[in-house]
Design an enzyme around this catalytic site. Structure first.
Site, PDB file in Angstrom:
ATOM      1  N   GLU A  96       0.808  -1.246   0.037  1.00  0.00           N
ATOM      2  CA  GLU A  96      -0.025   0.055  -0.010  1.00  0.00           C
ATOM      3  C   GLU A  96       0.892   1.136  -0.153  1.00  0.00           C
ATOM      4  O   GLU A  96       0.563   2.276  -0.612  1.00  0.00           O
ATOM      5  CB  GLU A  96      -0.852   0.011   1.090  1.00  0.00           C
ATOM      6  CG  GLU A  96      -2.070  -0.886   1.127  1.00  0.00           C
ATOM      7  CD  GLU A  96      -1.634  -2.406   1.294  1.00  0.00           C
ATOM      8  OE1 GLU A  96      -0.594  -2.642   1.907  1.00  0.00           O
ATOM      9  OE2 GLU A  96      -2.579  -3.375   1.010  1.00  0.00           O
ATOM     10  N   HIS A 166     -11.338  -4.998   8.631  1.00  0.00           N
ATOM     11  CA  HIS A 166     -11.994  -5.166   7.298  1.00  0.00           C
ATOM     12  C   HIS A 166     -13.483  -4.278   7.603  1.00  0.00           C
ATOM     13  O   HIS A 166     -14.434  -4.411   7.042  1.00  0.00           O
ATOM     14  CB  HIS A 166     -12.420  -6.295   6.922  1.00  0.00           C
ATOM     15  CG  HIS A 166     -11.251  -7.034   6.429  1.00  0.00           C
ATOM     16  ND1 HIS A 166     -10.596  -7.586   7.241  1.00  0.00           N
ATOM     17  CD2 HIS A 166     -10.712  -7.264   5.115  1.00  0.00           C
ATOM     18  CE1 HIS A 166      -9.508  -8.143   6.714  1.00  0.00           C
ATOM     19  NE2 HIS A 166      -9.583  -7.981   5.304  1.00  0.00           N
TER      20      HIS A 166
END
Lengths: 362, 391
Positions: A96, A166
């Site tokens: 990322e 999540h």
């Protein structure tokens, strides 16, 4: 729940099936000004359509991220590689920080970078690049460079079972950084118009997509190329007794609570979708609160230092003499996003309803 | 809080020598910046053969059960299966000694079982029940036992942690290693290179293990990595490529590596060539970026359990009946675990607030009632469980 009942000493039995979702989706109707032709789309397809239009109209626009070449885990980029080629739509390695830094480089030289971070929870390895590089490029180069062509798309929010990594809603982590714009759509029509605005905006934008809405949110979306301005809130329902501000999925939760309050309490609620978290539409909220005298802010992210705090502080200053009751915040609790306790953690319809009751009867 | 319910101690050298033993030839290792490596002549005792078979079968069966529970919506959210990769964990575990630590990524169910949890604790954690490995507070990816620092939900986040654990071992003069696992996908995270530098700079007893199953989520290694020779990617960190479908080769490589680290020469970077049969997670059918034929081919020719079974049977080390008996106990153990994981209760609501902070008085947590802050009745899940008579 009374405090005493918390000293429960037995395990909780789970119902055979848990509730599928904590809200009922309230579809919107696009105004005629956005074009007559409409296509039925869910939020995922609307996001895909916005990227398709952006790539079709801007030869320098690139889409990249983890697994986006074949559509990504949520299928938002499906078909784009077939249409625009492997040079413009490609997979990145799972890194990322690298994705964000790479995207900033692409944008700094003048291209349009649409980078996907698969989950908002995974944006933190990229946090340094976004906060220290993207947000400050224009400022620190005296306007010589910027990475305005940068849009980072990431999913956010509760999905019923996402647990710690999540489910988070990281918008407030970024609103503390001047130089970034942060947008959260409530449904397909908004998602398409706002994403196109972000992609074409001259400043770096973070576009947070509530993943629980990808399939569940379906609307008649204007087929053409249109944009919805960043920085403008939308009053979804006018009312006179109390104003409620929310964004993303939570808009649907508060809308349901507003309906309930009208039926059960006879309270007239004004519902505002902030949609742009930074910059945010202070005037719209202040105008509403000046009229109603009461404000409730609701977001999924934890209460502590959530963006609700910023709104409350600003509004108490601007509307001090109009306020009839303290500003209420109905948010996630100050815990990590819990696994099996998600139903207790979320600012549900009932918690919002309760806040309306308290605010009105203050 | 964490109880080691079963001791799966490593069989001692003496016992191995005394029992029936056979030798096999394993695939050549590939070495990076090493003059010599582990032996390709690997031997195994009867007891170990039966144990490894049981462990691999149980993991396979448990993962199938997890997959089914997911399809029945009894496991919600996320679930990453280890099927196909069993020889990696079982082989490494067989080479570990007391005090060795493991930290891995999200594909952690098999490891959790091997390092002290029961199948019930693993499956109940996935279903979020009180008998779960961490009582349902973690769920998928977040399971822990002593010296097992977890599954981890953030790609690559465990890599520097492993180096830190190894530093502590070195500082305490322990003859131990920290096995730090990641996938081929996470091999591209910058954190790995930061951790490798520190590990080599300070000669830490950390064994970085890349479980190369061919795909980082839905992207094949050739499409994600400039070099797919993951055992060489530590540059100045010596490395070994190992056939990760051969439990004996894995064990041999880790015995050798442990000795190497014990001599103060760590770190090492090991690549285990393996394969996953399922998709990356349950939302990935696993067939859009590879063919069904490819999966079938691996199952037929490289399966870690079938291959091992053939070896130990054809060498007459064990009998068909013995393996059948193991299959039977494995089946009933997993069936029991499924029953338990689907009928057990969940922790009461106040567990939402436990384990927030450790060393402060009970926190006032906003919430619990609609408008009030709330003093945590229990700081730790452990205390809550005690109050319920379940600790």
């Amino acid at each position: 729940m009374a405090a005493s009942s918390l000293a429960l000493k037995t395990a909780v039995r789970l119902p055979a099936r848990r509730f599928a979702s904590h809200f009922t989706y309230q579809p919107s109707v696009a105004p005629a000004s956005l074009g007559a032709e409409r296509t039925k789309m869910n939020l995922c397809q609307a996001v895909n359509n916005a990227m398709d239009i952006a790539m079709g109209t801007d030869q320098s626009a690139l889409v990249f991220g983890e697994d986006v070449a074949f559509g990504g885990v949520f299928r938002c980029t499906v078909g784009l590689q077939d249409k625009y080629g492997k040079d413009r739509v490609f997979n990145t390695p799972l890194c990322e920080q690298g994705i964000a830094g790479f995207a900033i480089g692409v944008a700094t030289i003048g291209s349009t970078a649409i980078a996907e971070i698969q989950f908002g929870d995974y944006i933190f390895p990229a946090y340094d690049q976004i906060v220290n590089e993207a947000a400050k490029y224009r400022y620190r180069s005296g306007g010589l460079f910027s990475c305005g062509g940068l849009t980072i798309r990431a999913t956010c929010g509760a999905v019923g079972h996402g647990a710690l990594y999540h489910s988070q809603s990281p918008e407030a982590n970024f609103t503390h950084t001047p130089g970034l714009k942060i947008v959260v759509p409530r449904g397909p029509i908004q998602a398409k118009g706002l994403l196109l605005s972000c992609i074409r905006d001259p400043d770096p934008c973070i576009f947070l997509e509530p993943k629980v809405l990808y399939r569940q949110a379906v609307e008649e979306v204007p087929s053409g190329d249109y944009s919805i301005p960043i920085g403008k809130a939308e009053v979804l329902k006018t009312g006179k007794d109390v104003s409620i501000v929310a964004w993303g999925t939570q808009v649907h939760v508060v809308s349901e609570a507003a309906k309930l309050a009208e039926e059960k309490l006879g309270v007239s609620v004004e519902v505002i979708d902030l949609q742009s978290i930074q910059p945010w539409d202070e005037d719209c909220v202040a105008e509403s609160v000046t009229k109603t005298g009461r404000l409730i802010i609701s977001h999924e992210a934890p209460l502590n230092s959530g963006f609700g705090a910023e709104i409350a502080s600003t509004i108490q200053k601007r509307c001090f003499l109009s306020l009839e009751s303290p500003i209420e915040r109905v948010c996630g609790w100050d815990t990590p996003f819990p696994h099996v306790y998600e139903p207790f953690y979320l600012p549900t319809v009932w918690r919002v309803f309760d806040a309306i009751k308290k605010t009105v009867k203050y | 809080m964490f109880k080691v319910l079963q001791s799966k101690a490593v069989v001692s050298l003496a016992r191995r020598a005394a029992s029936n033993e056979v030798s096999f030839q394993s695939k050549e290792y590939k070495l990076h910046k090493l003059d010599n490596g582990p032996s390709t002549q690997v031997s195994i005792s009867r007891d170990d053969a039966l144990k490894f078979y049981q462990q691999m079968q149980l993991i396979r069966r448990m993962e199938s059960a997890a997959g089914n529970l997911y399809k029945e919506k009894k496991i919600r959210g996320f679930c990453h299966l280890y099927s196909g990769q069993e020889a990696c964990a079982v082989g490494i575990k067989a080479a570990m000694t007391d005090g060795d630590a493991v930290i891995t990524a999200y594909r952690c169910h098999g490891w959790t079982y091997l390092l002290g949890s029961t199948a019930t604790q693993v499956l109940a954690e996935l279903t979020g029940r009180i008998s779960g490995n961490v009582h349902g507070k973690g769920g998928s990816m977040h399971m822990y036992t002593p010296n097992f620092f977890g599954g981890n939900g953030i790609v690559g986040a465990q890599q520097p942690l492993g180096a830190g654990v190894a530093f502590a071992m070195k500082y305490r003069n322990q003859k131990n290693v920290c096995v730090t696992l990641y996938g081929d996908g996470a091999a591209n995270q910058g954190q790995l290179f930061e951790a490798a530098n520190m590990a080599k700079l300070w000669n830490l007893p950390v064994i970085f293990v890349c479980e190369n199953n061919g795909f980082g989520m839905g992207t094949a290694v050739e499409r994600s990595s400039a070099s797919t020779e993951y055992y060489t990617r530590g540059d100045y960190v010596p490395g070994i490529w190992v056939d990760g479908m051969d439990v004996l080769a894995v064990r041999e490589a880790f015995r050798w590596s442990k000795k190497y680290c014990d001599e103060g020469r760590g770190p090492l970077m090991i690549e285990l060539a393996t394969y996953r049969y399922s998709g990356h997670s349950m939302s990935d059918p696993g067939t859009s970026y590879r063919t069904r034929d490819e999966i079938q081919q691996v199952r037929k020719t490289r399966d870690p359990i079938t291959g091992f079974k053939d070896r130990i049977l054809s060498s007459n080390l064990v009998t068909e009946d013995e393996l059948k008996a193991i299959d039977k106990t494995v089946r009933s153990e997993v069936d029991d675990a499924v029953t338990h994981a689907t009928t057990d209760g969940v922790l009461p609501a106040e567990a939402l607030y436990t384990d927030l902070y450790a060393n402060t008085p009970a926190q006032l947590v906003r919430g619990a009632t609609a408008e009030e802050t709330f003093a945590q009745p229990f700081l730790r899940t452990e205390d809550l469980l005690k109050s319920m008579g379940q600790a």
